[in-house]
Design a protein around this motif. Structure first.
Motif, PDB file in Angstrom:
ATOM      1  N   VAL A  57       0.841  -1.197   0.000  1.00  0.00           N
ATOM      2  CA  VAL A  57       0.000   0.000   0.000  1.00  0.00           C
ATOM      3  C   VAL A  57       0.876   1.248   0.000  1.00  0.00           C
ATOM      4  O   VAL A  57       1.695   1.433   0.910  1.00  0.00           O
ATOM      5  N   PRO A  58       0.707   2.114  -0.994  1.00  0.00           N
ATOM      6  CA  PRO A  58       1.443   3.375  -0.995  1.00  0.00           C
ATOM      7  C   PRO A  58       0.821   4.350   0.004  1.00  0.00           C
ATOM      8  O   PRO A  58      -0.374   4.291   0.281  1.00  0.00           O
ATOM      9  N   ASP A  59       1.625   5.253   0.560  1.00  0.00           N
ATOM     10  CA  ASP A  59       1.095   6.292   1.446  1.00  0.00           C
ATOM     11  C   ASP A  59       0.481   7.436   0.645  1.00  0.00           C
ATOM     12  O   ASP A  59      -0.337   8.181   1.165  1.00  0.00           O
ATOM     13  N   ASN A  60       0.873   7.581  -0.598  1.00  0.00           N
ATOM     14  CA  ASN A  60       0.323   8.622  -1.461  1.00  0.00           C
ATOM     15  C   ASN A  60      -1.011   8.128  -2.024  1.00  0.00           C
ATOM     16  O   ASN A  60      -1.046   7.116  -2.740  1.00  0.00           O
ATOM     17  N   PRO A  61      -2.121   8.820  -1.726  1.00  0.00           N
ATOM     18  CA  PRO A  61      -3.442   8.338  -2.172  1.00  0.00           C
ATOM     19  C   PRO A  61      -3.650   8.350  -3.689  1.00  0.00           C
ATOM     20  O   PRO A  61      -4.619   7.769  -4.175  1.00  0.00           O
ATOM     21  N   ARG A  62      -2.741   8.953  -4.436  1.00  0.00           N
ATOM     22  CA  ARG A  62      -2.866   8.937  -5.901  1.00  0.00           C
ATOM     23  C   ARG A  62      -2.529   7.583  -6.507  1.00  0.00           C
ATOM     24  O   ARG A  62      -2.775   7.354  -7.689  1.00  0.00           O
ATOM     25  N   TYR A  63      -1.935   6.687  -5.710  1.00  0.00           N
ATOM     26  CA  TYR A  63      -1.532   5.377  -6.209  1.00  0.00           C
ATOM     27  C   TYR A  63      -2.393   4.294  -5.580  1.00  0.00           C
ATOM     28  O   TYR A  63      -2.755   4.383  -4.412  1.00  0.00           O
ATOM     29  N   PRO A  64      -2.698   3.238  -6.337  1.00  0.00           N
ATOM     30  CA  PRO A  64      -3.548   2.168  -5.785  1.00  0.00           C
ATOM     31  C   PRO A  64      -2.753   1.159  -4.955  1.00  0.00           C
ATOM     32  O   PRO A  64      -1.559   0.948  -5.177  1.00  0.00           O
ATOM     33  N   ALA A  65      -3.433   0.547  -4.007  1.00  0.00           N
ATOM     34  CA  ALA A  65      -2.867  -0.586  -3.272  1.00  0.00           C
ATOM     35  C   ALA A  65      -2.873  -1.790  -4.209  1.00  0.00           C
ATOM     36  O   ALA A  65      -3.729  -1.910  -5.088  1.00  0.00           O
ATOM     37  N   VAL A  66      -1.912  -2.700  -4.019  1.00  0.00           N
ATOM     38  CA  VAL A  66      -1.790  -3.857  -4.904  1.00  0.00           C
ATOM     39  C   VAL A  66      -1.704  -5.124  -4.058  1.00  0.00           C
ATOM     40  O   VAL A  66      -0.921  -5.197  -3.099  1.00  0.00           O
ATOM     41  N   ASP A  67      -2.488  -6.111  -4.426  1.00  0.00           N
ATOM     42  CA  ASP A  67      -2.432  -7.422  -3.782  1.00  0.00           C
ATOM     43  C   ASP A  67      -1.105  -8.070  -4.160  1.00  0.00           C
ATOM     44  O   ASP A  67      -0.797  -8.231  -5.348  1.00  0.00           O
ATOM     45  N   ALA A  68      -0.304  -8.421  -3.158  1.00  0.00           N
ATOM     46  CA  ALA A  68       1.005  -9.024  -3.431  1.00  0.00           C
ATOM     47  C   ALA A  68       0.876 -10.313  -4.230  1.00  0.00           C
ATOM     48  O   ALA A  68       1.788 -10.677  -4.983  1.00  0.00           O
ATOM     49  N   ALA A  69      -0.249 -11.008  -4.090  1.00  0.00           N
ATOM     50  CA  ALA A  69      -0.465 -12.256  -4.832  1.00  0.00           C
ATOM     51  C   ALA A  69      -0.592 -12.010  -6.336  1.00  0.00           C
ATOM     52  O   ALA A  69      -0.453 -12.943  -7.128  1.00  0.00           O
ATOM     53  N   SER A  70      -0.830 -10.761  -6.736  1.00  0.00           N
ATOM     54  CA  SER A  70      -0.965 -10.463  -8.165  1.00  0.00           C
ATOM     55  C   SER A  70       0.390 -10.446  -8.878  1.00  0.00           C
ATOM     56  O   SER A  70       0.449 -10.421 -10.101  1.00  0.00           O
ATOM     57  N   TYR A  71       1.467 -10.440  -8.104  1.00  0.00           N
ATOM     58  CA  TYR A  71       2.806 -10.482  -8.693  1.00  0.00           C
ATOM     59  C   TYR A  71       3.228 -11.925  -8.896  1.00  0.00           C
ATOM     60  O   TYR A  71       2.850 -12.817  -8.147  1.00  0.00           O
ATOM     61  N   GLY A  72       4.069 -12.148  -9.902  1.00  0.00           N
ATOM     62  CA  GLY A  72       4.603 -13.492 -10.121  1.00  0.00           C
ATOM     63  C   GLY A  72       5.522 -13.910  -8.989  1.00  0.00           C
ATOM     64  O   GLY A  72       5.428 -14.999  -8.453  1.00  0.00           O
ATOM     65  N   ARG A  73       6.432 -13.019  -8.609  1.00  0.00           N
ATOM     66  CA  ARG A  73       7.354 -13.262  -7.493  1.00  0.00           C
ATOM     67  C   ARG A  73       7.274 -12.071  -6.549  1.00  0.00           C
ATOM     68  O   ARG A  73       7.315 -10.921  -6.973  1.00  0.00           O
ATOM     69  N   PHE A  74       7.181 -12.366  -5.247  1.00  0.00           N
ATOM     70  CA  PHE A  74       7.095 -11.323  -4.229  1.00  0.00           C
ATOM     71  C   PHE A  74       7.895 -11.749  -3.017  1.00  0.00           C
ATOM     72  O   PHE A  74       7.722 -12.854  -2.509  1.00  0.00           O
ATOM     73  N   GLU A  75       8.813 -10.885  -2.558  1.00  0.00           N
ATOM     74  CA  GLU A  75       9.613 -11.194  -1.381  1.00  0.00           C
ATOM     75  C   GLU A  75       9.948  -9.900  -0.647  1.00  0.00           C
ATOM     76  O   GLU A  75      10.404  -8.930  -1.255  1.00  0.00           O
ATOM     77  N   VAL A  76       9.711  -9.868   0.661  1.00  0.00           N
ATOM     78  CA  VAL A  76      10.101  -8.720   1.471  1.00  0.00           C
ATOM     79  C   VAL A  76      11.587  -8.848   1.784  1.00  0.00           C
ATOM     80  O   VAL A  76      12.029  -9.859   2.320  1.00  0.00           O
ATOM     81  N   TRP A  77      12.352  -7.811   1.456  1.00  0.00           N
ATOM     82  CA  TRP A  77      13.797  -7.812   1.683  1.00  0.00           C
ATOM     83  C   TRP A  77      14.164  -7.207   3.031  1.00  0.00           C
ATOM     84  O   TRP A  77      15.260  -7.413   3.515  1.00  0.00           O
ATOM     85  N   GLY A  78      13.286  -6.429   3.621  1.00  0.00           N
ATOM     86  CA  GLY A  78      13.600  -5.838   4.917  1.00  0.00           C
ATOM     87  C   GLY A  78      12.579  -4.799   5.313  1.00  0.00           C
ATOM     88  O   GLY A  78      11.747  -4.364   4.519  1.00  0.00           O
TER      89      GLY A  78
END
Length: 157
Positions: free
Chosen positions: A112-133
């Motif tokens: 979820v971006p803090d800037n309301p001009r950008y949409p939140a995105v379901d992480a499952a919609s990405y092919g690969r998703f990993e939190v680095w930190g």
């Protein structure tokens, strides 16, 4: 989308003098006799130096409240912390880095971006998703050019 650029970190102590009391806006600097102890910024910003890195933000998707993370800001990112809902994280999505707030919605994770001009995105919609930190500190330059000129970037392979 805000992107991040991974930077090298100098591991030598960075010392500053701590003012022992809060500084009211508009109050002159304390005299020498009122200065506090020296503070090592590395100990504050990099408590786990082998597992912490710096990243520079590119973009404005995190420029709104509550984070107000501006384009060009430096982030300290700790890889030892377990990401929790509400944390600002650096994530790799489909091979690209991004910085977003992590939220749990139902059974899924959202970026979820803090800037309301950008949409939140379901992480499952990405092919690969990993939190680095997890982002622990934000350093924002108020006088353009000084910080950027002294921090050299390198590419992670």
């Amino acid at each position: 989308m805000s992107e991040v650029e991974i930077l090298d970190i100098a591991r030598d102590p960075v010392w500053v003098i701590e003012c022992p009391a809060p500084v009211p806006a508009g109050f002159p600097s304390p005299s020498d006799e009122h200065r506090g102890e020296k503070v090592d910024l590395n100990r504050i910003l990099l408590p786990h130096p082998d597992c912490t890195y710096l990243a520079r933000v590119a973009g404005d998707s995190m420029a709104g409240p509550p984070g107000h993370i501006a384009d060009g800001a430096l982030l300290t990112v700790d890889c030892t912390l377990k990401p929790q809902p509400g944390h600002v994280v650096v994530a790799a999505v489909d091979g690209e880095f991004t910085v977003k707030r992590l939220e749990k919605r139902g059974l899924g994770w959202w970026l979820v971006p803090d800037n309301p001009r950008y949409p939140a995105v379901d992480a499952a919609s990405y092919g690969r998703f990993e939190v680095w930190g997890v982002v622990t500190h934000v350093v924002t330059e108020l006088i353009n050019g000084k910080l950027h000129d002294r921090v050299r970037a390198r590419r992670l392979q």
